[in-house]
Write an enzyme that holds these catalytic residues in place. Structure first.
Site, mmCIF file in Angstrom:
data_model
loop_
_atom_site.group_PDB
_atom_site.id
_atom_site.type_symbol
_atom_site.label_atom_id
_atom_site.label_comp_id
_atom_site.label_asym_id
_atom_site.label_seq_id
_atom_site.Cartn_x
_atom_site.Cartn_y
_atom_site.Cartn_z
ATOM 1 N N LYS A 115 -23.595 14.288 80.734
ATOM 2 C CA LYS A 115 -23.636 13.152 79.810
ATOM 3 C C LYS A 115 -24.565 12.047 80.306
ATOM 4 C CE LYS A 115 -19.128 13.825 77.636
ATOM 5 N NZ LYS A 115 -17.834 13.197 77.263
ATOM 6 N N LYS A 207 -22.245 25.122 73.277
ATOM 7 C CA LYS A 207 -20.969 24.773 72.666
ATOM 8 C C LYS A 207 -21.183 24.002 71.371
ATOM 9 C CE LYS A 207 -16.681 22.306 73.745
ATOM 10 N NZ LYS A 207 -16.011 21.419 74.720
ATOM 11 N N LYS A 210 -20.418 17.607 68.398
ATOM 12 C CA LYS A 210 -20.612 16.534 67.438
ATOM 13 C C LYS A 210 -21.999 15.918 67.567
ATOM 14 C CE LYS A 210 -15.830 15.216 68.474
ATOM 15 N NZ LYS A 210 -15.000 14.173 69.102
#
Length: 356
Positions: A115, A207, A210
């Site tokens: 991230k 994966k 969003k």
């Protein structure tokens, strides 16, 4: 070993649209566990702000996750549904855990590296330390079981390490105060079902997310029937028909993903799906998958829309859940404060909450 009453805790971040991966990988697990354990399900809004969130969008997303929980079948009267920021005990215990966890442990967290990317120096302190808050979320309720996806196993292992270190560091004090050998349980992961990790419809090696720029990479829980069917029709595949056995999917990530999604939606297995569709081309399999996805997800979508039309009702459910969650968490945090040596007053508390 100290005996702890069984309890499940898990949470979902209110960031962006919830999608099929959230539904199959988490929310349906929550529903199945509510008949086996007392369950505490949290909208983890404090985790969400470790990266920038538009305030109005965050408010709407919190309600959307709560609506998804209920629409999927979680009973808010039988279980506890609340948003994290309403229960201050999470933050208090997280600070204690900040002082228990080691920097080296957090440096090994792969999700922070993913991230934060290359600009780690510009990442928030919260993003770096949020696994400690996750541990506090779980251990504030002395949860014995947590349903997690494969990508969350590392964070749960950190939770176990923090619990073990706290129990070890304060062993004498824990015994002195009459808590037995351990104050916190060593929480166990619950990983089950054929689709614990749902992949992108555009790239079977990634994966479902969003944050993917392509909306065709995922099926959102807010998608209508036509959108669901169209996204499955456009899902990436390979030119070969479906194999006869599961091992034939090993080098075919997109095919494996679609078969896994079908199995999860049908509450079945990959073996059973291939038994019905072995040798079938995707031109036959995709329409069947689209029909099944619409059948399962359309009622969830409709109920979410109904609930979101009345935000006041959702806010009442979250507030009630927060009060009930605090009744469990407050004595645990008070105990942790006593163990570490804080001087604290319990005057002015009502039902586990600090009086206004």
């Amino acid at each position: 070993m100290t005996a702890f009453e069984p309890r499940v805790f898990s949470g979902v971040q209110p960031t962006g649209n919830l999608h099929l991966g959230n539904y199959l990988g988490a929310i349906t697990r929550f529903v199945s566990l509510q008949d086996e354990y007392p369950c505490v399900y949290c909208v983890v809004d404090m985790h969400a702000i470790t990266v920038w969130q538009e305030p109005i969008e965050l408010t709407n997303a919190i309600r959307s996750v709560a609506a998804a929980f209920i629409a999927a079948g979680i009973d808010p009267k039988k279980n506890i549904i609340f948003n994290q920021s309403q229960v201050h005990e999470h933050a208090e215990l997280a600070w204690i855990f900040n002082c228990v966890a080691r920097m080296g442990w957090l440096n090994r967290m792969t999700q922070f590296k993913e991230k934060a990317g290359k600009d780690r120096e510009n990442a928030s302190v919260g993003l770096f330390a949020y696994p400690n808050l996750m541990a506090a979320d779980i251990l504030a309720y002395r949860a014995t079981h947590v349903p997690v996806g494969e990508d969350q196993k590392q964070h749960l292992e950190l939770t176990r390490n923090i619990a073990q270190k706290f129990n070890y560091d304060f062993a004498d004090r824990i015994a002195e105060l009459g808590y037995g050998e351990e104050f916190f349980p060593i929480t166990e992961p619950v990983i089950q079902g054929p689709a614990t990790r749902v992949m992108s419809l555009r790239d079977g090696s990634k994966k479902m997310s969003k944050s993917d720029p392509s909306d065709y990479s995922r099926i959102n829980l807010t998608d209508d029937r036509d959108q669901i069917a169209q996204k499955i029709r456009k899902a990436k595949t390979d030119p070969e028909p479906l194999p006869e056995e599961v091992k034939g999917l090993e080098s075919r990530p997109e095919a494996d993903n679609l078969v896994g999604i079908y199995a999860a939606l049908a509450n079945s297995t990959r073996e059973a799906v291939l038994s019905d569709f072995r040798g079938a081309p995707f031109a036959k399999f995709k329409p069947a998958l689209a029909d099944l996805a619409v059948e399962v997800l359309a009622p969830v979508n409709a109920e979410m829309r109904r609930l979101l039309a009345d935000p006041g009702q959702l806010d009442e459910i979250l507030a009630d859940g927060a009060d009930r969650a605090a009744e469990i968490a407050a004595p645990v945090i008070d105990g942790a404060k006593d163990i570490v040596g804080f001087v604290s007053s319990r005057r002015g508390r009502t039902n586990g909450r600090s009086a206004a």
